[in-house]
Motif scaffolding. Structure first.
Motif, PDB file in Angstrom:
ATOM      1  N   MET A   1      53.222 -20.174 -59.329  1.00 14.49           N
ATOM      2  CA  MET A   1      53.160 -20.077 -57.863  1.00 14.49           C
ATOM      3  C   MET A   1      54.184 -21.040 -57.254  1.00 14.49           C
ATOM      4  SD  MET A   1      49.869 -20.633 -55.329  1.00 14.49           S
ATOM      5  CE  MET A   1      48.803 -19.658 -56.374  1.00 14.49           C
ATOM      6  N   GLY A   2      54.921 -20.593 -56.234  1.00 12.05           N
ATOM      7  CA  GLY A   2      55.950 -21.422 -55.622  1.00 12.05           C
ATOM      8  C   GLY A   2      55.385 -22.534 -54.756  1.00 12.05           C
ATOM      9  N   PHE A   3      56.279 -23.419 -54.315  1.00 11.35           N
ATOM     10  CA  PHE A   3      55.887 -24.572 -53.497  1.00 11.35           C
ATOM     11  C   PHE A   3      55.108 -24.141 -52.254  1.00 11.35           C
ATOM     12  CE2 PHE A   3      56.608 -27.414 -49.947  1.00 11.35           C
ATOM     13  CZ  PHE A   3      56.328 -28.670 -50.479  1.00 11.35           C
ATOM     14  N   SER A   4      55.654 -23.191 -51.515  1.00  9.84           N
ATOM     15  CA  SER A   4      55.050 -22.808 -50.231  1.00  9.84           C
ATOM     16  C   SER A   4      53.658 -22.205 -50.412  1.00  9.84           C
ATOM     17  CB  SER A   4      55.951 -21.815 -49.493  1.00  9.84           C
ATOM     18  OG  SER A   4      57.231 -22.373 -49.314  1.00  9.84           O
ATOM     19  N   LYS A   5      53.506 -21.305 -51.377  1.00  7.61           N
ATOM     20  CA  LYS A   5      52.195 -20.677 -51.603  1.00  7.61           C
ATOM     21  C   LYS A   5      51.174 -21.701 -52.071  1.00  7.61           C
ATOM     22  CE  LYS A   5      53.344 -15.828 -52.376  1.00  7.61           C
ATOM     23  NZ  LYS A   5      53.393 -14.713 -53.343  1.00  7.61           N
ATOM     24  N   SER A   6      51.589 -22.602 -52.963  1.00  6.81           N
ATOM     25  CA  SER A   6      50.674 -23.637 -53.453  1.00  6.81           C
ATOM     26  C   SER A   6      50.236 -24.549 -52.320  1.00  6.81           C
ATOM     27  CB  SER A   6      51.355 -24.480 -54.542  1.00  6.81           C
ATOM     28  OG  SER A   6      51.667 -23.699 -55.659  1.00  6.81           O
ATOM     29  N   LEU A   7      51.208 -24.906 -51.471  1.00  5.89           N
ATOM     30  CA  LEU A   7      50.912 -25.802 -50.349  1.00  5.89           C
ATOM     31  C   LEU A   7      49.935 -25.144 -49.377  1.00  5.89           C
ATOM     32  CD1 LEU A   7      51.728 -28.531 -48.943  1.00  5.89           C
ATOM     33  CD2 LEU A   7      53.344 -27.156 -47.616  1.00  5.89           C
ATOM     34  N   CYS A 188      49.830 -36.885 -49.649  1.00  5.94           N
ATOM     35  CA  CYS A 188      51.082 -37.615 -49.930  1.00  5.94           C
ATOM     36  C   CYS A 188      51.254 -38.739 -48.909  1.00  5.94           C
ATOM     37  CB  CYS A 188      52.262 -36.642 -49.894  1.00  5.94           C
ATOM     38  SG  CYS A 188      53.765 -37.285 -50.669  1.00  5.94           S
ATOM     39  N   VAL A 189      50.304 -39.682 -48.913  1.00  4.36           N
ATOM     40  CA  VAL A 189      50.248 -40.744 -47.902  1.00  4.36           C
ATOM     41  C   VAL A 189      51.324 -41.799 -48.193  1.00  4.36           C
ATOM     42  CG1 VAL A 189      47.810 -40.365 -47.376  1.00  4.36           C
ATOM     43  CG2 VAL A 189      48.448 -41.934 -49.229  1.00  4.36           C
ATOM     44  N   PRO A 190      51.656 -42.638 -47.190  1.00  5.01           N
ATOM     45  CA  PRO A 190      52.742 -43.608 -47.384  1.00  5.01           C
ATOM     46  C   PRO A 190      52.513 -44.577 -48.545  1.00  5.01           C
ATOM     47  CG  PRO A 190      52.229 -43.393 -45.054  1.00  5.01           C
ATOM     48  CD  PRO A 190      51.180 -42.627 -45.791  1.00  5.01           C
ATOM     49  N   LYS A 191      51.327 -45.147 -48.613  1.00  6.66           N
ATOM     50  CA  LYS A 191      51.086 -46.178 -49.631  1.00  6.66           C
ATOM     51  C   LYS A 191      50.002 -45.751 -50.622  1.00  6.66           C
ATOM     52  CE  LYS A 191      52.549 -50.037 -46.751  1.00  6.66           C
ATOM     53  NZ  LYS A 191      52.144 -51.256 -46.017  1.00  6.66           N
ATOM     54  N   ASN A 192      50.279 -45.946 -51.894  1.00  5.29           N
ATOM     55  CA  ASN A 192      49.327 -45.693 -52.983  1.00  5.29           C
ATOM     56  C   ASN A 192      48.660 -44.313 -52.933  1.00  5.29           C
ATOM     57  OD1 ASN A 192      49.744 -48.393 -53.876  1.00  5.29           O
ATOM     58  ND2 ASN A 192      48.340 -49.094 -52.281  1.00  5.29           N
ATOM     59  N   PRO A 193      49.442 -43.232 -52.889  1.00  2.00           N
ATOM     60  CA  PRO A 193      48.816 -41.901 -52.935  1.00  2.00           C
ATOM     61  C   PRO A 193      48.188 -41.670 -54.313  1.00  2.00           C
ATOM     62  CG  PRO A 193      51.201 -41.724 -53.178  1.00  2.00           C
ATOM     63  CD  PRO A 193      50.915 -43.156 -52.845  1.00  2.00           C
ATOM     64  N   ASP A 194      47.132 -40.863 -54.331  1.00  2.00           N
ATOM     65  CA  ASP A 194      46.463 -40.551 -55.604  1.00  2.00           C
ATOM     66  C   ASP A 194      47.193 -39.384 -56.263  1.00  2.00           C
ATOM     67  OD1 ASP A 194      44.831 -40.065 -57.724  1.00  2.00           O
ATOM     68  OD2 ASP A 194      42.963 -39.902 -56.582  1.00  2.00           O
ATOM     69  N   CYS A 195      48.278 -39.698 -56.936  1.00  2.00           N
ATOM     70  CA  CYS A 195      49.122 -38.647 -57.528  1.00  2.00           C
ATOM     71  C   CYS A 195      48.427 -37.931 -58.687  1.00  2.00           C
ATOM     72  CB  CYS A 195      50.441 -39.245 -57.995  1.00  2.00           C
ATOM     73  SG  CYS A 195      51.425 -39.968 -56.654  1.00  2.00           S
ATOM     74  N   GLY A 196      47.409 -38.565 -59.251  1.00  4.54           N
ATOM     75  CA  GLY A 196      46.689 -37.949 -60.360  1.00  4.54           C
ATOM     76  C   GLY A 196      46.008 -36.648 -59.986  1.00  4.54           C
ATOM     77  N   ILE A 197      45.635 -36.495 -58.707  1.00  2.00           N
ATOM     78  CA  ILE A 197      44.946 -35.270 -58.270  1.00  2.00           C
ATOM     79  C   ILE A 197      45.882 -34.349 -57.487  1.00  2.00           C
ATOM     80  CG2 ILE A 197      42.680 -36.398 -58.198  1.00  2.00           C
ATOM     81  CD1 ILE A 197      43.027 -36.340 -55.053  1.00  2.00           C
ATOM     82  N   CYS A 198      47.162 -34.729 -57.379  1.00  2.00           N
ATOM     83  CA  CYS A 198      48.096 -33.952 -56.555  1.00  2.00           C
ATOM     84  C   CYS A 198      48.448 -32.630 -57.230  1.00  2.00           C
ATOM     85  CB  CYS A 198      49.367 -34.767 -56.305  1.00  2.00           C
ATOM     86  SG  CYS A 198      50.581 -33.876 -55.303  1.00  2.00           S
ATOM     87  N   ILE A 199      48.485 -31.565 -56.442  1.00  4.30           N
ATOM     88  CA  ILE A 199      48.797 -30.229 -56.977  1.00  4.30           C
ATOM     89  C   ILE A 199      50.244 -30.130 -57.458  1.00  4.30           C
ATOM     90  CG2 ILE A 199      47.042 -29.015 -55.619  1.00  4.30           C
ATOM     91  CD1 ILE A 199      49.340 -28.203 -53.675  1.00  4.30           C
ATOM     92  N   PHE A 200      51.084 -31.072 -57.020  1.00  7.08           N
ATOM     93  CA  PHE A 200      52.506 -31.015 -57.373  1.00  7.08           C
ATOM     94  C   PHE A 200      52.905 -32.047 -58.429  1.00  7.08           C
ATOM     95  CE2 PHE A 200      52.760 -29.371 -52.845  1.00  7.08           C
ATOM     96  CZ  PHE A 200      53.003 -28.049 -53.208  1.00  7.08           C
ATOM     97  N   ASN A 201      51.946 -32.679 -59.097  1.00  2.00           N
ATOM     98  CA  ASN A 201      52.338 -33.785 -59.975  1.00  2.00           C
ATOM     99  C   ASN A 201      53.102 -33.356 -61.235  1.00  2.00           C
ATOM    100  OD1 ASN A 201      50.258 -32.856 -61.597  1.00  2.00           O
ATOM    101  ND2 ASN A 201      48.832 -34.501 -61.039  1.00  2.00           N
ATOM    102  N   LYS A 202      53.163 -32.059 -61.497  1.00  5.73           N
ATOM    103  CA  LYS A 202      53.959 -31.603 -62.653  1.00  5.73           C
ATOM    104  C   LYS A 202      55.396 -31.284 -62.255  1.00  5.73           C
ATOM    105  CE  LYS A 202      50.242 -29.851 -65.594  1.00  5.73           C
ATOM    106  NZ  LYS A 202      49.150 -30.468 -64.797  1.00  5.73           N
TER     107      LYS A 202
END
Length: 350
Positions: A1-7, A188-202
Motif C-alpha cells: 500500500m502506498g504512502f497516501s493510502k496508508s496515511l 510524528c510529534v516533534p520530540k520523542n515520537p513512538d516510532c516503534g508503533i509507527c505505520i511507516f517505520n519500515k
C-alpha cells in the motif's frame, strides 16, 4: 500500500473527534484553522466552542464590535489573529454577501489568510486538490523522505509543497490534508515520537538512519527581546481605577492595560518608585505607592520576554475617567494582566 493510502487509513482509524470535522462549512473550517495557528487543539477547542456559540454565522461575527471579539479571544495569544478574524468576517459578510470565496486563489484575498489556511479551506470545504504545508507536514515529510533542507530557508516552502502535491490524491484532498496534519500532531510529534508503533517505520528514512531527532532541520533561531514593564494600578478615593488602550502597532494592539512605565533595563524598586512619583501623566501626587507582589512576573511571547511588576498607586481624590473594578474586568486584556486582576481583585468583585 502506498504512502497516501496508508496515511488515510491510519487517519480514519485514529482521528480525534473534533467539531470542525463534522462540517464542510467554510466559516467553521476558517475559524478552526485561524485558531489553531501556533496553538494546540486542546487549548483552541474551548475557544472554538465559545466563538461558535457567540457567533453562529460570519454575519454575527461581522456585526460584533472588535472589543467583544478580543475579549472572547483573551488568553489565546497572537492577538493579530483575532483582529484579522474580525476584519475578514466583515469582508465576507458585507462585501461578499456572506459567502466565502470557493477557490484557493480567492481565499488568499482574505485578510489573515495565507497559503496554508487557504489550502485547508479550499480542500476541506470545496475538495480543491491543493496541499497544506504547515509545521506538522514539514516534519512528516522531512523524516519520511530524509529531506535535509533547512525549513526556515527561502526555498523550503516550495520544495515541501511540491513533495506534498505529488502525494495528494486528487479525488480526496480533504482527507489526505487532514491526515497529514493529524499524523504530525499525534504520531510524528516533534520530540520523542513512538516510532516503534509507527505505520511507516519500515520506510521512514529518518527512523532507518537514526535521524528522527535531527529532522526537520531548522537553523534560524528566533531573536528574543527583553522588555521591562511597570504597570500602575491606580486606586482613587472612590476605589476606582484607570485603564488605557494600546493603540500602537505591535504586541497587544487594541487590548487594554493599566498606565505603563516601560524602562530600557531592569530598575530597582526604589528607582521604579521615583519614576512613578515623577510621572506627569497621572494628574495627581501619589498618596502611596505599593508593590503588589514580591517577584517580577516573567511573561514569554514568541519574540519578546516581558518582565512585569504591578504597583498600586493611591490617590486621595477622585481621578477623572476612572472606572470601577467590575466594569474594568469587562474589557479585553492580555492574559497576564487579566490573571493578575482576578487574583488581586477577586474578593472585591464578589
Amino acid at each position: 500500500m502506498g504512502f497516501s493510502k496508508s496515511l488515510i487509513q491510519w487517519y480514519l482509524q485514529n482521528k480525534r473527534d473534533l467539531p470542525w470535522r463534522k462540517t464542510v462549512d467554510p466559516y467553521y473550517i476558517w475559524l478552526s484553522e485561524i485558531m489553531l495557528q501556533q496553538t494546540r487543539v486542546a487549548q483552541g477547542l474551548p475557544y472554538f466552542l465559545k466563538f461558535t456559540e457567540a457567533f453562529p454565522t460570519v454575519e454575527d461575527m461581522a456585526s460584533a464590535n472588535e472589543e467583544h471579539v478580543l475579549k472572547l479571544w483573551q488568553g489565546l495569544g497572537y492577538y493579530s489573529r483575532a483582529r484579522n478574524l474580525h476584519a475578514t468576517a466583515k469582508q465576507v459578510a458585507f462585501e461578499m454577501a456572506g459567502n466565502f470565496p470557493d477557490s484557493y486563489a480567492g481565499l488568499l484575498e482574505l485578510k489573515g489568510v495565507g497559503d496554508y489556511t487557504a489550502a485547508a479551506i479550499a480542500s476541506i470545504s470545496y475538495g480543491e486538490p491543493v496541499p497544506v504545508v504547515d509545521g506538522n507536514v514539514y516534519r512528516v515529510l522531512a523524516r519520511y523522505f530524509g529531506i535535509e533542507t533547512d525549513i526556515s530557508s527561502s526555498g523550503a516552502k516550495k520544495q515541501f509543497t511540491e513533495v506534498a502535491a505529488s502525494l495528494l490524491p486528487k479525488d480526496d484532498a480533504a482527507t489526505f490534508n487532514q491526515a497529514m496534519m493529524e499524523f504530525g500532531a499525534l504520531q510524528c510529534v516533534p520530540k520523542n515520537p513512538d516510532c516503534g508503533i509507527c505505520i511507516f517505520n519500515k520506510e521512514c528514512a529518518a527512523f532507518l538512519t537514526g535521524r528522527v531527532g535531527q529532522l526537520p532541520v531548522k537553523l534560524k533561531k528566533t531573536k528574543v527581546t527583553d522588555r521591562f514593564f511597570n504597570y500602575l494600578i491606580i486606586k482613587d478615593a472612590a476605589g476606582n481605577t484607570v485603564l488605557q488602550k494600546r493603540t500602537a502597532k505591535g504586541i497587544w494592539h487594541n487590548l487594554y492595560e493599566f498606565p505603563l512605565i516601560e524602562t530600557e533595563k531592569e530598575v530597582s524598586g526604589m528607582e521604579a518608585v521615583l519614576l512613578i512619583q515623577a510621572e506627569g501623566r497621572l494628574g495627581f501626587t501619589p498618596k502611596s505607592i505599593t508593590l503588589l507582589h514580591p517577584e517580577r512576573i516573567l511573561h514569554k511571547l514568541s519574540h519578546q520576554h516581558l518582565s512585569i511588576r504591578f504597583w498600586e498607586v493611591e490617590a486621595d481624590a477622585i481621578v477623572p475617567h476612572a472606572i470601577d473594578k467590575a466594569e474594568a474586568m469587562k474589557y479585553p486584556f492580555p492574559i497576564v494582566i487579566h490573571n493578575f486582576m482576578e487574583k488581586h481583585w477577586g474578593n472585591d468583585l464578589l
